[in-house]
Motif scaffolding. Structure first.
Motif, PDB file in Angstrom:
ATOM      1  N   ILE A 199       1.901  -3.534  -8.870  1.00  0.00           N
ATOM      2  CA  ILE A 199       2.338  -2.061  -9.670  1.00  0.00           C
ATOM      3  C   ILE A 199       3.002  -2.754 -11.187  1.00  0.00           C
ATOM      4  CG2 ILE A 199       3.082  -0.235  -9.998  1.00  0.00           C
ATOM      5  CD1 ILE A 199       3.352  -0.028  -7.000  1.00  0.00           C
ATOM      6  N   PRO A 200       2.249  -3.553 -11.464  1.00  0.00           N
ATOM      7  CA  PRO A 200       2.938  -3.916 -12.947  1.00  0.00           C
ATOM      8  C   PRO A 200       3.523  -3.160 -14.372  1.00  0.00           C
ATOM      9  CG  PRO A 200       0.858  -3.214 -13.514  1.00  0.00           C
ATOM     10  CD  PRO A 200       0.690  -2.916 -11.692  1.00  0.00           C
ATOM     11  N   GLN A 201       3.541  -2.149 -13.989  1.00  0.00           N
ATOM     12  CA  GLN A 201       4.069  -0.726 -15.027  1.00  0.00           C
ATOM     13  C   GLN A 201       4.937  -0.307 -14.958  1.00  0.00           C
ATOM     14  OE1 GLN A 201       1.905  -0.360 -12.420  1.00  0.00           O
ATOM     15  NE2 GLN A 201       1.788   2.374 -11.575  1.00  0.00           N
ATOM     16  N   ILE A 202       6.180  -0.593 -13.509  1.00  0.00           N
ATOM     17  CA  ILE A 202       7.052  -0.233 -13.030  1.00  0.00           C
ATOM     18  C   ILE A 202       8.267  -1.730 -13.162  1.00  0.00           C
ATOM     19  CG2 ILE A 202       8.731   0.684 -11.287  1.00  0.00           C
ATOM     20  CD1 ILE A 202       6.118   2.039 -10.882  1.00  0.00           C
TER      21      ILE A 202
ATOM     22  N   PRO B  73       0.286  -1.229  -0.009  1.00  0.00           N
ATOM     23  CA  PRO B  73      -0.107   0.075   0.412  1.00  0.00           C
ATOM     24  C   PRO B  73       1.127   1.198  -0.124  1.00  0.00           C
ATOM     25  CG  PRO B  73      -0.753  -1.725   1.685  1.00  0.00           C
ATOM     26  CD  PRO B  73       0.383  -2.103   1.261  1.00  0.00           C
ATOM     27  N   TYR B  74       1.867   1.282   0.803  1.00  0.00           N
ATOM     28  CA  TYR B  74       3.353   2.359   1.191  1.00  0.00           C
ATOM     29  C   TYR B  74       3.520   3.249  -0.370  1.00  0.00           C
ATOM     30  CZ  TYR B  74       6.795   5.281   1.808  1.00  0.00           C
ATOM     31  OH  TYR B  74       7.089   6.293   1.558  1.00  0.00           O
ATOM     32  N   LEU B  75       4.174   1.485  -1.929  1.00  0.00           N
ATOM     33  CA  LEU B  75       4.714   1.740  -2.442  1.00  0.00           C
ATOM     34  C   LEU B  75       2.900   2.225  -3.580  1.00  0.00           C
ATOM     35  CD1 LEU B  75       6.554  -0.760  -2.826  1.00  0.00           C
ATOM     36  CD2 LEU B  75       7.477   0.968  -2.070  1.00  0.00           C
TER      37      LEU B  75
ATOM     38  N   LEU C 296       8.216 -10.291  -5.153  1.00  0.00           N
ATOM     39  CA  LEU C 296       8.032  -9.755  -5.773  1.00  0.00           C
ATOM     40  C   LEU C 296       6.862 -10.106  -7.158  1.00  0.00           C
ATOM     41  CD1 LEU C 296      11.560  -9.736  -7.261  1.00  0.00           C
ATOM     42  CD2 LEU C 296      10.566  -8.137  -5.772  1.00  0.00           C
ATOM     43  N   VAL C 297       6.233 -11.298  -6.858  1.00  0.00           N
ATOM     44  CA  VAL C 297       5.722 -11.954  -7.765  1.00  0.00           C
ATOM     45  C   VAL C 297       4.084 -10.598  -7.222  1.00  0.00           C
ATOM     46  CG1 VAL C 297       3.147 -13.149  -7.789  1.00  0.00           C
ATOM     47  CG2 VAL C 297       6.368 -13.412  -7.758  1.00  0.00           C
ATOM     48  N   LYS C 298       3.617 -10.686  -6.415  1.00  0.00           N
ATOM     49  CA  LYS C 298       2.784  -9.271  -5.073  1.00  0.00           C
ATOM     50  C   LYS C 298       3.492  -7.814  -6.719  1.00  0.00           C
ATOM     51  CE  LYS C 298       2.205 -11.885  -1.794  1.00  0.00           C
ATOM     52  NZ  LYS C 298       2.274 -11.787   0.149  1.00  0.00           N
ATOM     53  N   LEU C 299       4.468  -7.805  -5.934  1.00  0.00           N
ATOM     54  CA  LEU C 299       4.161  -6.137  -6.259  1.00  0.00           C
ATOM     55  C   LEU C 299       4.108  -6.002  -7.763  1.00  0.00           C
ATOM     56  CD1 LEU C 299       6.003  -3.585  -5.497  1.00  0.00           C
ATOM     57  CD2 LEU C 299       7.970  -4.740  -6.401  1.00  0.00           C
TER      58      LEU C 299
ATOM     59  N   SER D 271      16.864 -15.727   2.746  1.00  0.00           N
ATOM     60  CA  SER D 271      15.426 -14.633   2.725  1.00  0.00           C
ATOM     61  C   SER D 271      14.947 -14.932   1.319  1.00  0.00           C
ATOM     62  CB  SER D 271      15.697 -12.818   3.243  1.00  0.00           C
ATOM     63  OG  SER D 271      17.237 -12.781   2.838  1.00  0.00           O
ATOM     64  N   GLU D 272      15.924 -15.056   0.444  1.00  0.00           N
ATOM     65  CA  GLU D 272      15.819 -15.005  -0.971  1.00  0.00           C
ATOM     66  C   GLU D 272      13.814 -15.190  -1.012  1.00  0.00           C
ATOM     67  OE1 GLU D 272      15.313 -13.863  -5.387  1.00  0.00           O
ATOM     68  OE2 GLU D 272      16.072 -12.917  -3.489  1.00  0.00           O
ATOM     69  N   GLN D 273      13.313 -16.531  -0.675  1.00  0.00           N
ATOM     70  CA  GLN D 273      12.467 -17.191  -1.371  1.00  0.00           C
ATOM     71  C   GLN D 273      11.158 -16.064  -0.619  1.00  0.00           C
ATOM     72  OE1 GLN D 273      12.162 -20.986   1.349  1.00  0.00           O
ATOM     73  NE2 GLN D 273      11.508 -21.553  -0.881  1.00  0.00           N
ATOM     74  N   LEU D 274      11.129 -15.227   0.361  1.00  0.00           N
ATOM     75  CA  LEU D 274      10.441 -15.081   0.765  1.00  0.00           C
ATOM     76  C   LEU D 274       9.823 -13.260   0.051  1.00  0.00           C
ATOM     77  CD1 LEU D 274      11.107 -13.695   4.454  1.00  0.00           C
ATOM     78  CD2 LEU D 274       9.303 -14.265   3.344  1.00  0.00           C
ATOM     79  N   ILE D 275      11.734 -12.931  -0.765  1.00  0.00           N
ATOM     80  CA  ILE D 275      11.472 -11.939  -1.593  1.00  0.00           C
ATOM     81  C   ILE D 275      10.520 -12.069  -2.272  1.00  0.00           C
ATOM     82  CG2 ILE D 275      12.729 -10.239  -2.974  1.00  0.00           C
ATOM     83  CD1 ILE D 275      14.635 -10.439  -0.379  1.00  0.00           C
TER      84      ILE D 275
END
Length: 136
Positions: free
Chosen positions: A83-86, A39-41, A76-79, A68-72
């Motif tokens: 926000i698919p345009q970025i 939501p912040y982004l 990234l999938v959610k991001l 921690s890469e699995q969490l990231i």
């Protein structure tokens, strides 16, 4: 030009850094609770022109991904859905937390401020962004 936003993604909180509009200077922006990051982004990209996201790539010394890469990757999938345009690029983040803490020491911050893990995360995001700018 638009800003570049860097993230030092963490399980609990995420440090955020941004460039100026000319993409010359990396500056710490803030640290947010990771559960509030998307939501912040979304709000940030609604208010500011953002060209891309740079997300830290945590690796072990043998160059394999850290735990921690699995969490990231999940983030990234959610991001990319929200926000698919970025576009997103990754930047090696090895040693950024250690360098951030050392820079806090060198700058003369009092012990109480150095315990502020949110500040370490914000400085780490700035270091990730600065490394990206130097590589670019």
């Amino acid at each position: 030009m638009a800003r570049i936003v860097a993230l030092d993604y963490g399980k609990v909180r995420t440090g955020i850094a941004v460039t100026d509009e000319l993409q010359l200077i990396a500056s710490g922006l803030t640290t947010v609770n990771t559960d509030q990051l998307l939501p912040y982004l979304e709000k940030y990209v609604g208010d500011e022109s953002v060209e891309k996201f740079i997300v830290g790539l945590p690796k072990k010394m043998d160059n394999t991904p850290s735990e921690s890469e699995q969490l990231i990757e999940g983030f990234l999938v959610k991001l990319s859905k929200r926000i698919p345009q970025i576009p997103v690029e990754r930047q090696d983040e090895r040693f950024t937390s250690k360098i951030a803490f050392e820079s806090m020491l060198e700058s003369g911050l009092k012990k109480k401020k150095r315990r502020n893990k949110a500040l370490v995360d914000e400085i780490s995001a700035t270091l990730i962004l600065q490394a990206y700018l130097e590589r670019k």
